[in-house]
Structures are given as C-alpha cells and as structure tokens.
Enzyme design. Sequence first.
Site: not given
Ligand code: EPU
Length: 421
Positions: A22-23, A117, A122, A305, A397
């Site tokens: 998915k990601n 989610c 975030r 996750d 999703r």
């Molecule tokens: N963060 C910040 N600032 C930013 C971006 C992130 O402070 O600009 C923080 C977040 O709050 C969090 C940490 O950094 O504490 C990691 O967040 P990350 O940006 O890695 O998460 P994401 O890219 O929004 C993706 C996956 C998530 C998965 C996370 C961590 C996608 C679409 N989503 O989210 O997947 O949990 O990486 O591995 O790729 C899921 O599949 O269930 C899911 C939530």
Amino acid sequence: MDKLIIEGGHVLEGEVNINGAKNSAVAILPASILAGATCTIKNLPDIRDVANIMDILMQLGADVKRESHDRMIINSNSINTYKVDFELSKKLRASYYFIGALLGRFKKAEVPFPGGCDIGVRPIDQHIKGFEALGAKITIEHGVIRAEAKELIGASIFLDVVSVGATINIMLAACLAKGTTTIENAAKEPYIVDTANFLNALGANIKGAGTDEIKIRGVEQLGGCEHTIIPDQMEAGTYMIAAAASKGNVLIKNIIPTHLDSISAKMKEMGIEIIENGDSLRVVANGRPKAVNIKTMPYPGFPTDLQQPMSVLLSVADGTAIITESIYDGRFKHVDELKKMGAKINVEGRIAVIEGIQKLSGAPLCATDLRAGAAMVVAGLSAEGQTIISNLTHIDRGYERLENKLVELGAVIRRVSEEDR
Ligand code: EPU
C-alpha cells in the site's frame, strides 16, 4: 455500513499470497505525474487507497486505465490542473504526495490537507521545510497547502525527524530540480527504495535510497516506464501474527523476508517457529507465545504499523509485556476495544503494559483506524465466541480481500451489510 462477523477459535492453516505494498503504491501512483508519459504499474493492491489515488489522478486530467485488479496504466501527459479536489484529498493520508509530484512537474501545487488514520499528531512540517529549501513558497489557507516556485534548485536538507512521507515527497520535488539535493536523516523504509527505483526507471538520478543519506541529481526530463510494486510487509506481518494468534501453520507467499526481519526476530523470541524459504516464509505456532517487550522504531526497527496487531498476540502471551510506541502519540486506541474482550492492558502515554491472559472472548468492536482494525480481526480470530467488527472503511483502505484470504486459511469470517442482517 458493513460489518465483519468472526466465529473465533479456528486454527489458520494453508497458504496466503501477499499483495503489493500500500505505502509504495500510494507514493508511486502520484509520482507518475512526473513522467508526463505512460507508466504501467504492476502488482498494485486492490484497496480503497489505490482507488482514491486513481480518482485524484483522473480529477487532475490524467488518462488512467485499470487493466486488471493489479495493473494500472497512467498517462500523465494530459494533466491539466495542479489543484487537487478537497473531498478527494481528505480521503487518505498519501494525498500529500501530490504536492511533491505537482510541484516537481509544474512548479505549482494546491493540495488540501490530507486525511488518513487518526493515530496522533501527524504534522507535515518536514515536507514543507524540504520544499522551501528547494526554493518553493508555501502558503496555507482555508485548509489548502499551496506550493509555488519560479524554479526548484537542489539543496541540502537534514530532516529533524525520520519521516517516510517527507523523504519521498522531497525526492519527488527534487527529481526535476536544478542541481543536487541531499536528504540527510532520511527514512529507510522499503517504500522509499521502491519509489526511488520507480523514479530512476523514469530517468531520475537518485542514489542512496535505503540509507539515511539520499542524493538526487536533478535531470531535465523524465519519461515513462513499467514498474512492479514490492510486496506489502505490513500485510505479510498481519498474516504472520494472525497465524500465530490462531496457533496455526501458514505459508506466507510472495514476500521479501528481509523486510520482515524485525517481526520474524520478535516472533522467534516469543517461541514461534519462522522458516524462511526464498520469497516465502512459514509461521508455525504450537503453544502459548512468550511475552516480549517491543519498541516501535523507523525501519529496520519494529514497525509502528504492526504494533497494534502484535498487542493482540501479547494479550494472550505467557507473562507481562511492555510496548513502547515511539512514532505516534495516539496509536493505542484499539486498547479500549481489546479490553472489551477481556485483555489486561494498561496504557500510560506511549507505554502499554500487557498482562497476558489465557484467551480473549468475542465482543462487538469498532475499528478505529486501519491497523487497529487489523488488530481486531486478529483478536476475533483467536477469541472464544463471536466478534462483530464495525467501521470497516479503514480496513478496506489497506487490505485486499482480507476476509476472503482468511476464509481460505480456515477462518470463519463473513462480511454483512446492514441490510443483510
Ligand atoms: N513527522 C513530523 N513532521 C513531518 C512528518 C512526520 O513530525 O513533517 C513525525 C510524525 O508525526 C511521526 C513520525 O514523524 O511521529 C513519522 O511519520 P512519517 O512521516 O514517517 O509517517 P507518514 O509518512 O505520515 C507513513 C505511513 C504510515 C506509517 C508511517 C511510519 C504512508 C501513506 N503512511 O506515514 O502508515 O505508520 O509512515 O512508518 O506511507 C499505515 O499503513 O497504517 C500507516 C499509518
């Protein structure tokens, strides 16, 4: 509103095929905008998030054909707007990748804040910091992120937090920038390598993806390509945990076992047998698992996750386990639901202490987010009696044919819509 009805206590046995990640898919589909040509994406998971991204690509004017359930052809040459629709954007988290992709191609993007989610705060400040370092002006008004640049110029960006989304988004924006961009403290998840491989196949020059320093040398133009999405490590991990929770014996097929190392290691520590063989892995669980401690970390650490599904296995483990959730501050919402099944879990901030019990008992539950939903399905499968799970939107999703695959493994689970009941 659909519900899943699970009759618990059936042992899972047999084979399950894992779909594309998915990601990766939700990053690579928006990345196809940069091609301005035809891209064929294979091994796509047939999930709601992919359909949502497809809707956004079509809204932007791309020519998108779903050739089969796992194959999509996108010609992004016909894209005629850089504005993403409000309602479409809020259906998922990954709509933020349209900022990097549209900015990279058109030097302009307007994308409403994403949904996804509810697992805690975030922010997207690191994405914005990256775009600004490349020379974009970012404004936020009425819930819309506007990014604009006369030209994008390569820069050195050190991420304050290890972020999957920010790493990929900056890669997208930097591919067609002038000069070289360096991302330090980059995330190393397999999705990042997959997206970089896709971009390189389009003609980009990205080196170091999968390490914490990625270099993107800007190129003048990109073209089309054919790309196969990597297997979904979270879907695979979910089936591994489900197999163990049911005390089953399941062959998980079409995976990259290295991507699952942190999960396999923990499960082995719990006394569960994990046998790797090429692109598959067998999970054999006999008795009750041993309690272990878990701390979620960026890849290659234990993934946030799978923390929620794993907490189910620990709820019935022998002993007391401690889970430390170090990525998100709100990823224990499933705990209140597990307590309805008799689980003994105490949450203090980012720490959950789980005192293992012999068996969970079936109960009516609400799936609060995607992996919470997966956790509840695992709980229902291993519990005594009937579990009814509502609010399936999040599960749909992210998991392809979840209940069908489980039925093929011997689970007794069915989906009913309100009218059928
Ligand atoms: N963060 C910040 N600032 C930013 C971006 C992130 O402070 O600009 C923080 C977040 O709050 C969090 C940490 O950094 O504490 C990691 O967040 P990350 O940006 O890695 O998460 P994401 O890219 O929004 C993706 C996956 C998530 C998965 C996370 C961590 C996608 C679409 N989503 O989210 O997947 O949990 O990486 O591995 O790729 C899921 O599949 O269930 C899911 C939530």
